[in-house]
Design a protein around this motif. Structure first.
Motif, PDB file in Angstrom:
ATOM      1  N   LEU A 107      -1.218   2.980   9.527  1.00 15.67           N
ATOM      2  CA  LEU A 107      -0.730   2.818   8.158  1.00 15.67           C
ATOM      3  C   LEU A 107      -1.170   3.999   7.290  1.00 15.67           C
ATOM      4  O   LEU A 107      -0.369   4.555   6.522  1.00 15.67           O
ATOM      5  CB  LEU A 107      -1.265   1.512   7.564  1.00 15.67           C
ATOM      6  N   GLY A 108      -2.426   4.395   7.412  1.00 15.94           N
ATOM      7  CA  GLY A 108      -2.922   5.528   6.648  1.00 15.94           C
ATOM      8  C   GLY A 108      -2.225   6.825   7.020  1.00 15.94           C
ATOM      9  O   GLY A 108      -1.917   7.653   6.149  1.00 15.94           O
ATOM     10  N   LEU A 109      -1.961   7.000   8.296  1.00 18.75           N
ATOM     11  CA  LEU A 109      -1.241   8.192   8.740  1.00 18.75           C
ATOM     12  C   LEU A 109       0.179   8.206   8.182  1.00 18.75           C
ATOM     13  O   LEU A 109       0.683   9.249   7.754  1.00 18.75           O
ATOM     14  CB  LEU A 109      -1.218   8.251  10.266  1.00 18.75           C
ATOM     15  N   ALA A 110       0.823   7.037   8.183  1.00 20.62           N
ATOM     16  CA  ALA A 110       2.176   6.939   7.625  1.00 20.62           C
ATOM     17  C   ALA A 110       2.171   7.321   6.146  1.00 20.62           C
ATOM     18  O   ALA A 110       3.060   8.041   5.672  1.00 20.62           O
ATOM     19  CB  ALA A 110       2.729   5.531   7.812  1.00 20.62           C
ATOM     20  N   ALA A 111       1.168   6.867   5.406  1.00 21.58           N
ATOM     21  CA  ALA A 111       1.059   7.215   3.986  1.00 21.58           C
ATOM     22  C   ALA A 111       0.857   8.710   3.810  1.00 21.58           C
ATOM     23  O   ALA A 111       1.447   9.336   2.919  1.00 21.58           O
ATOM     24  CB  ALA A 111      -0.090   6.444   3.346  1.00 21.58           C
ATOM     25  N   CYS A 112       0.031   9.289   4.654  1.00 21.41           N
ATOM     26  CA  CYS A 112      -0.245  10.725   4.587  1.00 21.41           C
ATOM     27  C   CYS A 112       1.022  11.534   4.859  1.00 21.41           C
ATOM     28  O   CYS A 112       1.372  12.447   4.106  1.00 21.41           O
ATOM     29  CB  CYS A 112      -1.341  11.065   5.594  1.00 21.41           C
ATOM     30  N   PHE A 113       1.724  11.187   5.917  1.00 24.98           N
ATOM     31  CA  PHE A 113       2.918  11.941   6.298  1.00 24.98           C
ATOM     32  C   PHE A 113       4.074  11.725   5.323  1.00 24.98           C
ATOM     33  O   PHE A 113       4.885  12.629   5.104  1.00 24.98           O
ATOM     34  CB  PHE A 113       3.359  11.554   7.704  1.00 24.98           C
ATOM     35  N   SER A 114       4.166  10.539   4.749  1.00 24.68           N
ATOM     36  CA  SER A 114       5.296  10.232   3.867  1.00 24.68           C
ATOM     37  C   SER A 114       5.261  11.059   2.589  1.00 24.68           C
ATOM     38  O   SER A 114       6.281  11.185   1.901  1.00 24.68           O
ATOM     39  CB  SER A 114       5.328   8.740   3.523  1.00 24.68           C
ATOM     40  N   ALA A 115       4.098  11.656   2.259  1.00 28.23           N
ATOM     41  CA  ALA A 115       3.991  12.472   1.054  1.00 28.23           C
ATOM     42  C   ALA A 115       4.715  13.809   1.185  1.00 28.23           C
ATOM     43  O   ALA A 115       4.981  14.473   0.192  1.00 28.23           O
ATOM     44  CB  ALA A 115       2.518  12.707   0.708  1.00 28.23           C
ATOM     45  N   ASP A 116       5.021  14.218   2.430  1.00 29.52           N
ATOM     46  CA  ASP A 116       5.784  15.452   2.681  1.00 29.52           C
ATOM     47  C   ASP A 116       5.124  16.677   2.050  1.00 29.52           C
ATOM     48  O   ASP A 116       5.761  17.460   1.345  1.00 29.52           O
ATOM     49  CB  ASP A 116       7.223  15.321   2.170  1.00 29.52           C
ATOM     50  N   LYS A 117       3.836  16.858   2.323  1.00 31.29           N
ATOM     51  CA  LYS A 117       3.105  17.992   1.768  1.00 31.29           C
ATOM     52  C   LYS A 117       3.090  19.172   2.740  1.00 31.29           C
ATOM     53  O   LYS A 117       3.250  19.016   3.948  1.00 31.29           O
ATOM     54  CB  LYS A 117       1.669  17.586   1.434  1.00 31.29           C
ATOM     55  N   LYS A 118       2.834  20.350   2.188  1.00 30.17           N
ATOM     56  CA  LYS A 118       2.824  21.571   2.991  1.00 30.17           C
ATOM     57  C   LYS A 118       1.573  21.676   3.858  1.00 30.17           C
ATOM     58  O   LYS A 118       1.589  22.303   4.910  1.00 30.17           O
ATOM     59  CB  LYS A 118       2.905  22.796   2.078  1.00 30.17           C
ATOM     60  N   LEU A 119       0.466  21.101   3.363  1.00 30.66           N
ATOM     61  CA  LEU A 119      -0.814  21.168   4.064  1.00 30.66           C
ATOM     62  C   LEU A 119      -1.344  19.768   4.300  1.00 30.66           C
ATOM     63  O   LEU A 119      -1.410  18.956   3.373  1.00 30.66           O
ATOM     64  CB  LEU A 119      -1.826  21.968   3.224  1.00 30.66           C
TER      65      LEU A 119
ATOM     66  N   GLN B 200       6.587   9.749  -6.172  1.00 31.11           N
ATOM     67  CA  GLN B 200       7.771   9.626  -5.330  1.00 31.11           C
ATOM     68  C   GLN B 200       8.303   8.195  -5.359  1.00 31.11           C
ATOM     69  O   GLN B 200       7.585   7.256  -5.703  1.00 31.11           O
ATOM     70  CB  GLN B 200       7.442  10.014  -3.878  1.00 31.11           C
ATOM     71  N   LEU B 201       9.548   8.046  -4.960  1.00 26.51           N
ATOM     72  CA  LEU B 201      10.124   6.729  -4.761  1.00 26.51           C
ATOM     73  C   LEU B 201       9.840   6.260  -3.341  1.00 26.51           C
ATOM     74  O   LEU B 201       9.773   7.064  -2.403  1.00 26.51           O
ATOM     75  CB  LEU B 201      11.636   6.768  -5.000  1.00 26.51           C
ATOM     76  N   TYR B 202       9.667   4.973  -3.189  1.00 28.29           N
ATOM     77  CA  TYR B 202       9.466   4.403  -1.851  1.00 28.29           C
ATOM     78  C   TYR B 202      10.774   4.498  -1.077  1.00 28.29           C
ATOM     79  O   TYR B 202      11.813   3.998  -1.524  1.00 28.29           O
ATOM     80  CB  TYR B 202       9.017   2.945  -1.969  1.00 28.29           C
ATOM     81  N   ASP B 203      10.736   5.161   0.063  1.00 32.68           N
ATOM     82  CA  ASP B 203      11.925   5.380   0.881  1.00 32.68           C
ATOM     83  C   ASP B 203      11.814   4.517   2.140  1.00 32.68           C
ATOM     84  O   ASP B 203      11.103   4.861   3.084  1.00 32.68           O
ATOM     85  CB  ASP B 203      12.030   6.861   1.244  1.00 32.68           C
TER      86      ASP B 203
ATOM     87  N   PHE C 228       0.825  -1.199   0.000  1.00 31.49           N
ATOM     88  CA  PHE C 228       0.000   0.000   0.000  1.00 31.49           C
ATOM     89  C   PHE C 228       0.864   1.257   0.000  1.00 31.49           C
ATOM     90  O   PHE C 228       0.591   2.213  -0.747  1.00 31.49           O
ATOM     91  CB  PHE C 228      -0.931   0.005   1.212  1.00 31.49           C
ATOM     92  N   LEU C 229       1.915   1.281   0.805  1.00 36.91           N
ATOM     93  CA  LEU C 229       2.787   2.456   0.865  1.00 36.91           C
ATOM     94  C   LEU C 229       3.550   2.648  -0.442  1.00 36.91           C
ATOM     95  O   LEU C 229       3.789   3.782  -0.870  1.00 36.91           O
ATOM     96  CB  LEU C 229       3.736   2.340   2.055  1.00 36.91           C
ATOM     97  N   HIS C 230       3.945   1.554  -1.087  1.00 37.74           N
ATOM     98  CA  HIS C 230       4.554   1.643  -2.414  1.00 37.74           C
ATOM     99  C   HIS C 230       3.563   2.293  -3.391  1.00 37.74           C
ATOM    100  O   HIS C 230       3.943   3.174  -4.188  1.00 37.74           O
ATOM    101  CB  HIS C 230       4.927   0.251  -2.934  1.00 37.74           C
ATOM    102  N   TYR C 231       2.326   1.838  -3.344  1.00 36.33           N
ATOM    103  CA  TYR C 231       1.291   2.360  -4.235  1.00 36.33           C
ATOM    104  C   TYR C 231       1.075   3.855  -4.008  1.00 36.33           C
ATOM    105  O   TYR C 231       1.004   4.642  -4.970  1.00 36.33           O
ATOM    106  CB  TYR C 231      -0.001   1.578  -3.993  1.00 36.33           C
TER     107      TYR C 231
ATOM    108  N   ALA D 154       4.849  -5.386  10.662  1.00 37.99           N
ATOM    109  CA  ALA D 154       3.459  -5.475  10.198  1.00 37.99           C
ATOM    110  C   ALA D 154       3.327  -5.086   8.731  1.00 37.99           C
ATOM    111  O   ALA D 154       2.361  -5.483   8.074  1.00 37.99           O
ATOM    112  CB  ALA D 154       2.568  -4.580  11.056  1.00 37.99           C
ATOM    113  N   LEU D 155       4.285  -4.343   8.209  1.00 42.14           N
ATOM    114  CA  LEU D 155       4.205  -3.931   6.806  1.00 42.14           C
ATOM    115  C   LEU D 155       4.302  -5.121   5.857  1.00 42.14           C
ATOM    116  O   LEU D 155       3.857  -5.029   4.707  1.00 42.14           O
ATOM    117  CB  LEU D 155       5.304  -2.918   6.482  1.00 42.14           C
ATOM    118  N   GLN D 156       4.865  -6.229   6.323  1.00 46.84           N
ATOM    119  CA  GLN D 156       4.970  -7.428   5.487  1.00 46.84           C
ATOM    120  C   GLN D 156       3.692  -8.256   5.519  1.00 46.84           C
ATOM    121  O   GLN D 156       3.558  -9.224   4.762  1.00 46.84           O
ATOM    122  CB  GLN D 156       6.151  -8.286   5.958  1.00 46.84           C
TER     123      GLN D 156
END
Length: 244
Positions: free
Chosen positions: A148-160, A112-115, A102-105, A132-134
């Motif tokens: 998991l959803g919060l991690a996806a949200c934060f990983s986008a590194d958006k201003k808002l 972005q690249l998956y970091d 999901f995070l890759h997607y 748990a990611l596996q």
């Protein structure tokens, strides 16, 4: 902390109205602004219109009157949403994926690249075991899926960040971790607009807040100003005074 009027508006609602029919208004004459670097909390009872207001902001549903602007663009233009990440009230990731899948997607959706290192740090910050990611998402608890959803949200590194009930389903430890992470983002200049039922979180996190009740904004200001205006030293009692 009060944000200077010299700061830039990230988000503006001007005379926004939404109704499902002439006899069924959701909210009327919504006027508020969120400034760059500000944490702004939207509170209200169930059915007050908080989620509909957020959906209107994201152009998931049409408004009947008024204007909404994001980063000085009309909210209906895709460019307006280029610098924001959204976390929905009912987060439901595809259960056939693993957490990592999901995070890759999501990384691909954001161009972005998956970091892996960044994701591991986010998992630590949100109290999500990276093992748990596996695992398939269908095996996750409500709290794990929320993280998991919060991690996806934060990983986008958006201003808002636009978040609808981000604390939902989190245990006290995870809530404390999330608030600590949000405050770190605040120190870096991130802007947050979120809805919540948890007034203590508004008090701990927010520069300003708005009370939406019966389709109207009853108050906009700092938590301290809310207490002063509605004659209570307790934010929960001040809120009750505001809506009764």
């Amino acid at each position: 902390m009060t944000v200077s009027t010299a700061d830039t508006f990230i988000l503006e609602f001007k005379e926004v109205c939404k109704q499902y029919s002439p006899t069924q208004p959701v909210f009327t004459d919504i006027n508020l602004q969120v400034k760059q670097g500000e944490f702004f909390g939207l509170v209200g009872v169930n059915g007050a219109g908080k989620t509909t207001l957020i959906k209107s902001l994201l152009d998931f549903c049409a408004i009947n009157h008024g204007t909404i602007r994001l980063f000085n663009h009309t909210h209906t233009k895709p460019i307006a949403r280029q610098h924001l990440a959204f976390f929905p009230e009912h987060f439901a990731p595809p259960v056939f994926l693993t957490g990592q899948g999901f995070l890759h997607y999501m990384a691909r959706l954001h161009g972005q690249l998956y970091d892996k290192n960044k994701i591991e740090k986010l998992c630590q910050a949100l109290d999500l075991n990276s093992i748990a990611l596996q695992q398939p998402i269908k095996s996750y608890s409500k709290g794990m899926a929320q993280k998991l959803g919060l991690a996806a949200c934060f990983s986008a590194d958006k201003k808002l960040l636009v978040m609808d009930e981000p604390m939902s389903g989190l245990d006290p430890k995870a809530r404390a971790y999330l608030k600590r992470y949000l405050l770190n983002l605040k120190a870096q200049g991130t802007t947050l607009f979120f809805s919540t039922h948890l007034l203590v979180d508004v008090e701990n996190l927010c520069d300003r807040m708005a009370i939406l009740h019966a389709g109207q904004l009853r108050f906009i200001g700092t938590p301290a100003e809310c207490c002063a205006r509605f004659n209570s030293t307790d934010i929960e009692q001040a809120y009750l005074n505001a809506i009764t």
